[in-house]
Each structure stands twice: as structure tokens, then as C-alpha cells.
Enzyme design. Structure first.
Site, mmCIF file in Angstrom:
data_model
loop_
_atom_site.group_PDB
_atom_site.id
_atom_site.type_symbol
_atom_site.label_atom_id
_atom_site.label_comp_id
_atom_site.label_asym_id
_atom_site.label_seq_id
_atom_site.Cartn_x
_atom_site.Cartn_y
_atom_site.Cartn_z
ATOM 1 N N ASP A 133 -7.559 -3.336 -6.757
ATOM 2 C CA ASP A 133 -8.233 -4.823 -6.637
ATOM 3 C C ASP A 133 -8.438 -5.785 -7.750
ATOM 4 O O ASP A 133 -8.298 -7.120 -7.800
ATOM 5 C CB ASP A 133 -9.607 -4.688 -5.935
ATOM 6 C CG ASP A 133 -9.892 -4.164 -4.605
ATOM 7 O OD1 ASP A 133 -8.725 -4.445 -3.949
ATOM 8 O OD2 ASP A 133 -10.804 -3.545 -4.069
ATOM 9 N N ASN B 294 -2.029 1.472 -6.160
ATOM 10 C CA ASN B 294 -3.110 1.826 -5.572
ATOM 11 C C ASN B 294 -3.200 3.457 -5.456
ATOM 12 O O ASN B 294 -4.210 4.159 -5.765
ATOM 13 C CB ASN B 294 -3.316 1.409 -4.118
ATOM 14 C CG ASN B 294 -4.012 -0.098 -3.915
ATOM 15 O OD1 ASN B 294 -4.599 -0.453 -4.697
ATOM 16 N ND2 ASN B 294 -3.517 -0.697 -2.811
ATOM 17 N N GLU C 22 -1.161 -8.100 -0.722
ATOM 18 C CA GLU C 22 -0.560 -8.519 -1.788
ATOM 19 C C GLU C 22 0.326 -9.737 -1.901
ATOM 20 O O GLU C 22 0.884 -9.901 -2.965
ATOM 21 C CB GLU C 22 -0.099 -7.308 -2.648
ATOM 22 C CG GLU C 22 1.104 -6.896 -1.812
ATOM 23 C CD GLU C 22 0.781 -5.587 -0.811
ATOM 24 O OE1 GLU C 22 1.963 -5.113 -0.395
ATOM 25 O OE2 GLU C 22 -0.228 -5.871 -0.128
ATOM 26 N N ASP D 299 4.922 -11.616 -3.476
ATOM 27 C CA ASP D 299 4.547 -10.410 -3.364
ATOM 28 C C ASP D 299 4.646 -9.553 -4.563
ATOM 29 O O ASP D 299 5.599 -9.548 -5.378
ATOM 30 C CB ASP D 299 5.487 -9.887 -2.282
ATOM 31 C CG ASP D 299 4.886 -8.276 -1.569
ATOM 32 O OD1 ASP D 299 4.007 -8.425 -0.797
ATOM 33 O OD2 ASP D 299 5.261 -7.467 -2.051
ATOM 34 N N HIS E 191 -7.894 2.195 -5.386
ATOM 35 C CA HIS E 191 -8.042 0.970 -4.839
ATOM 36 C C HIS E 191 -8.916 -0.046 -5.807
ATOM 37 O O HIS E 191 -8.457 -1.307 -5.661
ATOM 38 C CB HIS E 191 -8.503 1.147 -3.606
ATOM 39 C CG HIS E 191 -7.566 1.824 -2.578
ATOM 40 N ND1 HIS E 191 -6.559 0.909 -1.855
ATOM 41 C CD2 HIS E 191 -7.510 3.162 -2.150
ATOM 42 C CE1 HIS E 191 -5.863 1.863 -1.071
ATOM 43 N NE2 HIS E 191 -6.351 3.025 -1.360
#
Length: 350
Positions: free
Chosen positions: A242, A233, A268, A225, A238
Site C-alpha cells: 500500500d 506484496n 495497481e 501498471d 500488503h
């Protein structure tokens, strides 16, 4: 080992339209060369000058549309041009040959080409119109027809039509197979990262567990993770988030061994399935990934850390229990402060 190579995840884009474009290129190229070749045969072998002139006109028209398509990439106009040239040449040839049987056989090429290039509805309309015209022509000419001998020209026409059908349907089958493979691949691939998705990971894990039960080989799961991903973010947006996920996907895949399967588990989180891997080997792999991650700079030089939960399969543990153990271990790693790994307890009583 059932896995999809990471480097195959980025497919060429285009889908069905790409296959149709290739079909137009191939058909126009074949028509240009074919008309030129047949026109020359009609001049030098059969001395059929009107038919040769028709063939040369068809070849020139096909060549012009091929050049136009290459420059403009207008698929619709090029497709309609292919169909128009083909039908016009065929119908004029039928009239020149007075509708004798060896000329009518060329009409069988109309349905596959029109359906492939114009689609089901338009292809049906065009094919139906051509067939109705031919039926009316044959009905009107039938009382005046005289029997003729089957000669070399007749046999060559039949052979040429058979070869044309063979090439067309080979091309169609190849395009269909490639389109099906693309669709199957897309259904198993995470769109953002290009790694295998959760659905495919479930299948691979089930297969590996079956092999493990038969052979007794060790099997490890590494659930990872991204630490503080929400903060990334919030601070960078965002889109940057990404890009970070894509960079991490490439990074993890590069760190994995060839026998491992790395996929996006969700959000994630990433899952690495490690066949033939005991707990000591899994720890070595995780530590190597951690060290490399500490030295890795992602987009905008953003530093990223990862937490890991490691679980090794034990007797009597199914896929859900194994994943649950890895998830508990990952949760514990994050609870202890992140940027670390935790090994799940070696027990089958979860």
C-alpha cells in the site's frame, strides 16, 4: 478542464464532528463576549442591575465551558453546557422581565442551537420542554399582564435576537456547504492514494472527449501498471505494498503536467488523461516518467518499474474503445517483458 488538484485530495479529517466542534467554539465565544457586552449595557445604559448580573453569570459560565472544551475536547459535555447556559439565562430573563413580549423573543434561539448541538432527537425533546414551560408560564401570567410601552430596551432585544439568528444560520450554512463539498470530494477520491478514482476519471474522460469532438484537439490516454506488484506484496507484505502504491501515486502526479489528470484506475493501475496531447507528446511524457522512475527509490529503497499503454483518440472512437486500446497496449507492453511502453494502433476499427 474538469479535474481535482492532487494536493486537495488529503482532506482534513473529522467530518460532521469537526463542523460541530467549530460550532461549539464559535457559539461559546459569541456567548462569552455577548453576555459581557449586554451586561455592561444593562449596567451603564439601563441601570438594570439584576439583568446585568444574569448576563455576567452567563458570560462567566460560557467562558468556563469554553476553557473546559479547549482543554478536554469533550464535545458532548461542551454542547450540553452551551444549551444549559443558554436556556437557564433565557428562562431567568423571562422571569425577571415578567414574561413581557420583548423577553419571550429570545426563546426563538433555542431550536437552532439545540438541534445543531444535540442532534434531532435530543434537540426536539429539549426544545419541546422549553416551549411547554413557556406556554404554561404565559398562560399563568397572562391575566396579570399590564400593557407597557415599547422602548429602547425592547427594540434592542429584537435587534439582538435578529443578529443572533443571522450569525447562527450563516455558520450553519457554511458548515453545511463545507460538509457537502467534503462528501462530494470523498466520493470522487481514491481513499488509499488520494488521486481521483475511477468514477471521477470516467466523468473527466467523457467531458474531454466531448470537447475534443467539438474542437478537434488531440487527446491521449496513458494507462500504467506496476510491474510484479504481486511479488512486492508477497515479499514485503500488503502494508508495504500500500505504501508503494501511495508513493507511486505521488510520483506520477508530480511527473504529470498541470493540464493532465492522474487517477487510480484500479488495483495497481493508474490512468493519465492528457488533453491537447498528440502521440509524439504522449511518448515524450511516458519516456520522462520512465527515466524518473528508474532513478526513484520508494519505501525501503524498493525499486519499482512501470509498464505503459498509450492510446490517442481517433475519429469515431468512444471512451470505452479508447480505454480498450490503451489496455491492449499495456497488455502488450507487459507481454514483451515489462518496464516499457507500447503505442496502440491508430485505428478506429477496434
Amino acid at each position: 478542464m474538469l479535474m481535482l488538484p492532487r494536493k486537495q485530495a488529503h482532506l482534513k479529517q473529522g467530518g460532521p464532528e469537526r463542523h460541530q466542534r467549530r460550532l461549539v467554539y464559535v457559539v461559546l465565544t459569541l456567548m462569552t463576549g455577548y453576555f459581557a457586552m449586554i451586561g455592561s449595557l444593562n449596567v451603564f445604559l439601563f441601570h438594570a442591575y439584576p439583568t446585568a448580573a444574569l448576563d455576567y453569570i452567563g458570560g462567566i459560565g460560557s467562558g468556563l465551558f469554553l476553557r473546559y472544551f479547549y482543554q478536554s475536547q469533550n464535545l458532548r459535555i461542551a454542547s450540553m453546557g452551551v444549551v444549559a447556559i443558554l436556556i437557564a439565562v433565557m428562562l431567568v430573563f423571562v422571569h425577571i422581565a415578567d414574561g413581557r413580549a420583548y423577553s419571550l423573543i429570545w426563546i426563538t434561539l433555542v431550536p437552532p442551537i439545540t438541534f445543531f448541538l444535540l442532534g434531532r432527537r435530543m434537540g426536539a425533546c429539549v426544545t419541546g420542554g422549553v416551549f411547554l414551560y413557556i406556554i404554561a408560564f404565559v398562560y399563568l401570567r397572562l391575566p396579570q399582564w399590564q400593557p407597557i410601552e415599547v422602548g429602547l430596551g425592547t427594540l434592542l432585544n429584537i435587534i439582538e435576537v435578529f443578529i443572533a439568528h443571522l450569525l447562527l444560520f450563516q455558520l450553519y450554512e457554511r458548515s453545511r456547504s463545507e460538509a457537502f463539498a467534503e462528501l462530494e470530494h470523498l466520493s470522487e477520491t481514491d481513499k488509499l492514494t488520494g488521486l481521483v478514482n475511477r468514477s471521477r476519471l470516467d466523468v473527466i474522460l467523457s467531458d474531454e472527449l466531448l470537447q475534443h469532438e467539438r474542437s478537434g484537439r488531440p487527446l491521449a490516454l496513458i494507462l500504467s501498471d506496476v510491474d510484479h506488484f504481486k511479488r512486492i506484496n508477497d515479499e514485503h507484505g500488503h502494508l508495504i505494498g500500500d505504501d508503494i502504491l501511495k508513493g507511486i501515486a505521488d510520483f506520477l502526479f508530480a511527473q504529470c503536467r498541470q493540464s493532465d489528470t492522474c487517477g487510480r484506475w484500479g488495483g495497481e493501475e493508474f490512468l493519465i488523461i492528457c488533453p491537447d496531447t498528440a502521440v509524439e507528446e504522449a511518448i515524450m511524457l511516458v519516456e520522462r516518467i520512465q527515466q524518473a522512475c528508474h532513478a526513484q527509490k520508494f519505501i525501503n529503497d524498493i525499486q519499482v518499474s512501470l509498464s505503459f499503454g498509450v492510446a490517442v483518440h481517433t475519429a469515431g472512437t468512444d471512451a470505452d474503445q479508447l480505454l480498450q486500446r490503451a489496455d491492449y497496449a499495456l497488455y502488450e507492453a507487459k507481454r514483451q517483458g515489462r518496464d516499457r511502453y507500447v503505442i496502440a494502433q491508430d485505428t478506429s476499427s477496434d
